[in-house]
Design a protein around this motif. Structure first.
Motif, PDB file in Angstrom:
ATOM      1  N   SER A  99      -5.348  -6.607  21.525  1.00 24.30           N
ATOM      2  CA  SER A  99      -6.347  -6.204  20.530  1.00 24.30           C
ATOM      3  C   SER A  99      -5.829  -4.928  19.867  1.00 24.30           C
ATOM      4  O   SER A  99      -5.337  -4.019  20.539  1.00 24.30           O
ATOM      5  N   VAL A 100      -5.923  -4.881  18.531  1.00 29.21           N
ATOM      6  CA  VAL A 100      -5.262  -3.816  17.782  1.00 29.21           C
ATOM      7  C   VAL A 100      -6.190  -3.262  16.717  1.00 29.21           C
ATOM      8  O   VAL A 100      -6.883  -4.024  16.014  1.00 29.21           O
ATOM      9  N   VAL A 101      -6.186  -1.934  16.580  1.00 27.20           N
ATOM     10  CA  VAL A 101      -6.904  -1.241  15.514  1.00 27.20           C
ATOM     11  C   VAL A 101      -5.892  -0.444  14.699  1.00 27.20           C
ATOM     12  O   VAL A 101      -5.042   0.257  15.265  1.00 27.20           O
ATOM     13  N   VAL A 102      -5.970  -0.557  13.376  1.00 26.94           N
ATOM     14  CA  VAL A 102      -5.144   0.238  12.474  1.00 26.94           C
ATOM     15  C   VAL A 102      -6.014   1.310  11.838  1.00 26.94           C
ATOM     16  O   VAL A 102      -7.089   1.016  11.299  1.00 26.94           O
ATOM     17  N   LEU A 103      -5.557   2.561  11.889  1.00 33.02           N
ATOM     18  CA  LEU A 103      -6.262   3.694  11.286  1.00 33.02           C
ATOM     19  C   LEU A 103      -5.386   4.259  10.176  1.00 33.02           C
ATOM     20  O   LEU A 103      -4.265   4.729  10.428  1.00 33.02           O
ATOM     21  N   GLU A 104      -5.880   4.216   8.944  1.00 27.70           N
ATOM     22  CA  GLU A 104      -5.119   4.664   7.787  1.00 27.70           C
ATOM     23  C   GLU A 104      -5.864   5.810   7.104  1.00 27.70           C
ATOM     24  O   GLU A 104      -7.067   5.727   6.863  1.00 27.70           O
ATOM     25  N   ALA A 105      -5.127   6.890   6.787  1.00 28.93           N
ATOM     26  CA  ALA A 105      -5.751   8.065   6.189  1.00 28.93           C
ATOM     27  C   ALA A 105      -6.310   7.789   4.810  1.00 28.93           C
ATOM     28  O   ALA A 105      -7.309   8.395   4.406  1.00 28.93           O
ATOM     29  N   ASP A 106      -5.686   6.867   4.049  1.00 36.01           N
ATOM     30  CA  ASP A 106      -6.162   6.569   2.696  1.00 36.01           C
ATOM     31  C   ASP A 106      -6.392   5.058   2.576  1.00 36.01           C
ATOM     32  O   ASP A 106      -7.348   4.539   3.112  1.00 36.01           O
ATOM     33  N   ARG A 107      -5.499   4.349   1.874  1.00 34.80           N
ATOM     34  CA  ARG A 107      -5.579   2.903   1.740  1.00 34.80           C
ATOM     35  C   ARG A 107      -4.300   2.292   2.293  1.00 34.80           C
ATOM     36  O   ARG A 107      -3.220   2.867   2.156  1.00 34.80           O
ATOM     37  N   ILE A 108      -4.397   1.130   2.890  1.00 38.14           N
ATOM     38  CA  ILE A 108      -3.207   0.509   3.456  1.00 38.14           C
ATOM     39  C   ILE A 108      -2.222   0.122   2.347  1.00 38.14           C
ATOM     40  O   ILE A 108      -2.611  -0.175   1.219  1.00 38.14           O
ATOM     41  N   ALA A 109      -0.944   0.159   2.705  1.00 38.99           N
ATOM     42  CA  ALA A 109       0.148  -0.217   1.788  1.00 38.99           C
ATOM     43  C   ALA A 109       0.070   0.556   0.473  1.00 38.99           C
ATOM     44  O   ALA A 109       0.416   0.025  -0.581  1.00 38.99           O
ATOM     45  N   ALA A 110      -0.386   1.790   0.536  1.00 41.56           N
ATOM     46  CA  ALA A 110      -0.591   2.576  -0.684  1.00 41.56           C
ATOM     47  C   ALA A 110       0.053   3.952  -0.622  1.00 41.56           C
ATOM     48  O   ALA A 110      -0.023   4.699  -1.586  1.00 41.56           O
ATOM     49  N   GLY A 111       0.693   4.288   0.493  1.00 37.88           N
ATOM     50  CA  GLY A 111       1.375   5.568   0.582  1.00 37.88           C
ATOM     51  C   GLY A 111       2.828   5.397   0.182  1.00 37.88           C
ATOM     52  O   GLY A 111       3.148   4.908  -0.901  1.00 37.88           O
ATOM     53  N   VAL A 112       3.736   5.774   1.066  1.00 42.45           N
ATOM     54  CA  VAL A 112       5.165   5.611   0.781  1.00 42.45           C
ATOM     55  C   VAL A 112       5.495   4.146   0.539  1.00 42.45           C
ATOM     56  O   VAL A 112       6.256   3.805  -0.369  1.00 42.45           O
ATOM     57  N   THR A 113       4.900   3.254   1.328  1.00 45.38           N
ATOM     58  CA  THR A 113       5.171   1.822   1.165  1.00 45.38           C
ATOM     59  C   THR A 113       4.718   1.315  -0.192  1.00 45.38           C
ATOM     60  O   THR A 113       5.352   0.429  -0.774  1.00 45.38           O
ATOM     61  N   GLY A 114       3.637   1.851  -0.726  1.00 45.61           N
ATOM     62  CA  GLY A 114       3.153   1.408  -2.026  1.00 45.61           C
ATOM     63  C   GLY A 114       4.005   1.883  -3.182  1.00 45.61           C
ATOM     64  O   GLY A 114       3.862   1.391  -4.304  1.00 45.61           O
TER      65      GLY A 114
ATOM     66  N   GLY B 178      13.157   1.871   4.698  1.00 45.70           N
ATOM     67  CA  GLY B 178      11.951   1.531   5.442  1.00 45.70           C
ATOM     68  C   GLY B 178      11.593   0.063   5.409  1.00 45.70           C
ATOM     69  O   GLY B 178      10.865  -0.415   6.279  1.00 45.70           O
ATOM     70  N   MET B 179      12.082  -0.684   4.421  1.00 44.62           N
ATOM     71  CA  MET B 179      11.731  -2.095   4.360  1.00 44.62           C
ATOM     72  C   MET B 179      12.333  -2.864   5.533  1.00 44.62           C
ATOM     73  O   MET B 179      11.681  -3.734   6.112  1.00 44.62           O
ATOM     74  N   THR B 180      13.561  -2.549   5.901  1.00 46.16           N
ATOM     75  CA  THR B 180      14.133  -3.196   7.082  1.00 46.16           C
ATOM     76  C   THR B 180      13.648  -2.528   8.357  1.00 46.16           C
ATOM     77  O   THR B 180      13.219  -3.202   9.304  1.00 46.16           O
TER      78      THR B 180
END
Length: 511
Positions: free
Chosen positions: A44-59, A356-358
């Motif tokens: 069981s997993v919980v993700v905690l994101e400070a802003d929006r997912i896939a929207a920081g460096v990854t975005g 970071g993609m790999t």
């Protein structure tokens, strides 16, 4: 970010008390891929994101998934030897193929394309390094070949090493589809839930800035730069930012490959689908330490370079420009694994060095194996954050700390960055000493000024104004803040404190 808006996920409220097997802090590619792999393994997993997912460096990545990574293999071989270099090469090839396979599992159209990756040189001086990279990559097991002048680009080059069948893709399409499947299968994502506290023990406890608590057996810190650094990795990481300009060009003028050179302070380019008969040409470069001045000048240099060498870009209109941040490790390898020697339940993924993609995809599989006790990949020890730096890298480690010390002490020796608030132009910011305290003062385009503390809340270095992105950036460890002091990028987790400005002089005549 512009082409793929994402759904909103709940925020962990102040009264929330969450229980889970694993809590993942950070909703970028490393965090989401780790959450996905753990959930597939039955956790069981919980993700905690400070802003929006896939929207920081990854975005804001340029999204090349390639096992050929600039001059990485010659550097890794020099630091760690040929066996380690071969292990790293296999880890990157594995991540590229797993990304392609996972896209198929998700059934998502993520603009995924196979393309050749090139590291090239325009001058004879740089060509020797490219040839050395070709030898190191080939000895590491990559199917590379050396060519003199790829016909794919409209400007000449002296040498290039090529690795076919790599990937370019749209990371938000990929990750939002992954997040949707993850939550549909019972995973939980909390956005705008910045984690500010961590208790590391047999049962870990996380707290958020809103007051929510999360109890977990294991924790993964996947915040790009670790926001909790019990292993003192901040002493072994160097943050850097790079700028990006992008313009639509006719498809028949678009390069088919993915290109990068370390010349001209890094230049990288690729294209992606963009409307009927067009592709978006994405040009990256101007690597610099966060907090460096004259970012607008750097954007101008990058755009001039693109216009000078790429006719399609010269005739186009720039539709997008942005910046992205990376962290380089002191020994050219990522840190993925237990956070520190005494840690049994806290893990970290950082130091991807611009790839970071790999390494984000790789981190998901490696951390899942470590947490669940499954078969470990053969490169687990190579990437272990608890490793000691090679003796040959001692100088590089000292250089990192000397640069931090230069800013921490040297910036304080400057009496001020400007003399007075009135010296700051509209739309600009500067550090000003006010009543004995250094304040970061921003003047709105309307003329109104407001101030926050100039001391970064991570370790106290003085922030600098970024004139292109209108942010306060820390040159020591890369924390970034909005002009109102709110945190944009860690390792800082607390905002800059507000400061009062003295009232402006009265315009009333005194008699």
């Amino acid at each position: 970010m512009d082409s793929v808006p994402g759904p909103a996920y709940d925020t962990a409220g102040p009264d929330a008390e969450v229980e889970t097997d694993v809590a993942v802090v950070g909703g970028g590619i490393a965090g989401l891929c780790t959450a996905w792999e753990l959930a597939r393994a039955g956790e069981s997993v919980v993700v905690l994101e400070a802003d929006r997912i896939a929207a920081g460096v990854t975005g804001y990545t340029t999204a090349k998934a390639s096992a050929l990574q600039g001059l990485a293999y010659s550097r890794i071989r020099d630091a760690h030897g040929p066996e380690a270099t071969a292990l790293y090469a296999r880890s990157q090839l594995n991540a590229v193929e797993h990304t392609a396979a996972l896209s198929g599992v998700l059934g998502v159209d993520a603009d995924l394309e196979r393309a050749s990756a090139f590291t090239y040189a325009e001058t004879a001086e740089a060509a020797d390094a490219v040839r050395a990279e070709a030898r190191a990559a080939g000895e590491a097991g990559l199917d590379v070949h050396l060519i003199n002048d790829p016909a794919d680009l409209p400007f000449p080059m002296v040498a290039a090493v090529c690795l076919p069948e790599q990937l370019q893709f749209h990371p938000r399409k990929f990750l939002l589809a992954l997040a949707q499947r993850f939550t549909a299968d019972g995973g939980r994502i909390y956005e705008r839930s910045r984690v500010t506290g961590l208790h590391d023990g047999a049962r870990c406890r996380l707290t958020t800035e809103s007051g929510a608590t999360v109890q977990a057996r294991d924790v993964v810190i996947a915040t790009h730069y670790p926001v909790f650094d019990r292993s003192l990795l901040f002493a072994r990481l160097s943050p850097r930012r790079e700028l990006v300009v992008a313009a639509p060009v006719p498809a028949d003028q678009a390069p088919q490959g993915m290109y990068i050179t370390t010349e001209s302070n890094t230049r990288s380019l690729r294209t992606t689908p963009y409307g009927e008969g067009q592709r978006l040409l994405i040009v990256t470069g101007e690597s610099f330490t966060p907090g460096s001045a004259a970012v607008e000048e750097r954007f101008a240099r990058l755009q001039h370079w693109a216009e000078e060498r790429l006719p399609g870009f010269r005739d186009a209109t720039v539709h997008y420009r942005w910046a992205a941040q990376d962290n380089d490790s002191d020994d050219h390898l990522p840190y993925i694994g237990p956070a520190h020697p005494g840690s049994r339940h806290v893990h970290v993924a950082t130091g991807f060095g611009g790839w970071g993609m790999t390494n984000g995809v790789l981190a998901g599989r490696l951390l899942t194996a470590l947490i669940t006790g499954g078969p470990k990949p053969e490169w687990a020890e190579l990437l272990d954050p608890r490793r000691l730096p090679p003796l040959s890298r001692t100088g590089a480690l000292l250089k990192v700390q000397a640069e931090v010390g230069r800013h921490f002490i040297g910036d304080r020796l400057r009496t001020t960055h400007v003399d007075a608030v009135t010296d700051i132009e509209p739309g600009q910011g500067a550090v000003v000493r006010i009543e004995g305290r250094r304040c970061a003062v921003y003047r709105e385009p309307s003329g109104a000024a407001h101030a926050v503390s100039a001391r970064c809340t991570h370790l106290g270095c003085l922030v600098h104004f970024n004139d292109a992105e209108r942010t306060w950036d820390c040159p020591c460890h890369g924390s970034r803040f909005a002009t109102d002091g709110s945190v944009l990028h860690g390792p800082a987790v607390r905002p800059l404190e507000p400061r009062s400005l003295p009232a402006p002089p009265s315009s009333t005549d005194e008699r």
